[in-house]
Design an enzyme around this catalytic site. Structure first.
Site, short mmCIF file in Angstrom:
data_model
loop_
_atom_site.label_atom_id
_atom_site.label_comp_id
_atom_site.label_asym_id
_atom_site.label_seq_id
_atom_site.Cartn_x
_atom_site.Cartn_y
_atom_site.Cartn_z
N ALA A 237 1.26 7.05 -14.59
CA ALA A 237 2.27 6.10 -15.15
C ALA A 237 2.70 5.31 -14.09
O ALA A 237 3.03 4.03 -14.44
CB ALA A 237 3.21 7.03 -15.80
N SER B 45 -4.38 2.32 -8.64
CA SER B 45 -5.26 3.42 -8.47
C SER B 45 -6.10 3.44 -9.68
O SER B 45 -5.90 2.93 -10.85
CB SER B 45 -4.50 4.85 -8.67
OG SER B 45 -5.23 5.90 -8.72
N TYR C 254 1.89 10.18 -11.89
CA TYR C 254 1.32 9.34 -10.89
C TYR C 254 0.55 8.18 -11.67
O TYR C 254 0.73 6.94 -11.33
CB TYR C 254 0.14 10.16 -10.08
CG TYR C 254 -0.46 9.24 -8.96
CD1 TYR C 254 0.32 8.80 -7.92
CD2 TYR C 254 -1.81 8.93 -9.13
CE1 TYR C 254 -0.45 8.03 -6.86
CE2 TYR C 254 -2.43 8.18 -8.27
CZ TYR C 254 -1.73 7.66 -7.09
OH TYR C 254 -2.24 6.84 -6.18
N ASN D 86 0.81 -1.32 -0.11
CA ASN D 86 0.04 0.02 0.08
C ASN D 86 0.89 1.27 -0.01
O ASN D 86 0.39 2.43 -0.47
CB ASN D 86 -0.91 -0.05 1.31
CG ASN D 86 -1.74 1.31 1.41
OD1 ASN D 86 -2.34 1.75 0.55
ND2 ASN D 86 -1.18 2.15 2.50
#
Length: 267
Positions: A144, A129, A142, A77
């Site tokens: 990528a 995400s 982000y 995470n």
């Protein structure tokens, strides 16, 4: 015996919610933080681990295995956000977000796999995400970094399946956490060609996080996934429109989808 779970980035936000929920469900949970503090406030053991430092990853995993004799589940995470126009964002910051979100997650996987192979079982969940499914303006780096982790998850799943190990990715949308405070924000430079639109979108991004889903929804999803006999490779947790945007990208022509995104971000 209770299943033993390692959750990186568990001092706050989604990671902490997952850890607390799994403890309530009877799991033995170890959470990690770069610098654990106030550990008396956590119903799980919080140990030091920095995904950028191999020695700390090895030390943390060795500690858990020495204490428990096994490691059943890894929830990868730990991560960081980044915003900014590609042209204006320092390359060193681009590399930093890949080192955390991509290479850091891989290094933790590499450290737990020998134990999971030894015990002929294990479950790895990489937190990515919904942004991983599309190149979002001012969040391209982000997107990528998380998109790259989605693809590595697919590859690793095939490589380790014969050892009884499951590897999946779970992609959250906007959640009400403190992630915005920990992002690297490329400054809104006075002489930037992107100044006005970038500032507008920074405000929109923060509003989306503030009005996002409660992180307990991610905790419930993780609990459900690790109790599935034959899990999928990709899971998405977000509101209807966020998940539907992925479907639209699959079916719409590229430029039509791009136009929808640009309208959404007032570009």
């Amino acid at each position: 015996m209770s299943k033993v779970v390692l959750i990186t980035g568990a001092s706050s936000g989604i990671g902490k919610s997952i850890a607390v929920f799994l403890v309530q469900k009877g799991y033995k949970v170890y959470g990690t933080s770069r610098s654990p503090k106030n550990i008396e406030n956590y119903p799980f053991e919080l140990i030091a681990l920095n995904v950028l430092e191999i020695a700390t990853i090895e030390k943390a995993i060795d500690f858990i295995i020495a204490k428990e004799g096994k490691l059943d589940v890894l929830v990868n995470n730990a991560g960081m956000g980044i915003t900014g126009p590609v042209e204006d964002t320092p390359t060193v910051e681009m590399k930093a977000v890949f080192n955390t979100n991509f290479f850091g997650a891989i290094d933790v996987m590499k450290m737990v796999l020998p134990q999971m192979r030894k015990q002929k079982s294990g479950f790895i969940i990489n937190v990515t995400s919904i942004a991983a499914y599309m190149g979002l303006p001012y969040r391209g780096l982000y997107s990528a970094s998380k998109g790259a982790l989605e693809l590595v998850t697919e590859a690793t799943s095939m490589e380790v399946k014969k050892f009884g190990i499951q590897v999946v990715a779970i992609a959250p949308g906007d959640f009400a956490t403190n992630i915005a405070a920990g992002r690297y924000h490329t400054p809104v430079f006075e002489n930037s060609a992107y100044k006005e639109n970038y500032q507008l979108n920074l405000d929109v991004m923060d509003a989306h996080v503030d009005s996002g889903m409660h992180p307990d929804e991610m905790a419930k999803a993780v609990y459900s996934i690790i109790n599935v006999t034959k899990p999928k490779i990709h899971y998405k947790v977000g509101d209807f429109m966020q998940k539907f945007s992925i479907v639209l990208k699959r079916v719409l022509p590229d430029r039509v989808y791009e136009k929808l995104l640009m309208n959404h971000y007032k570009m």
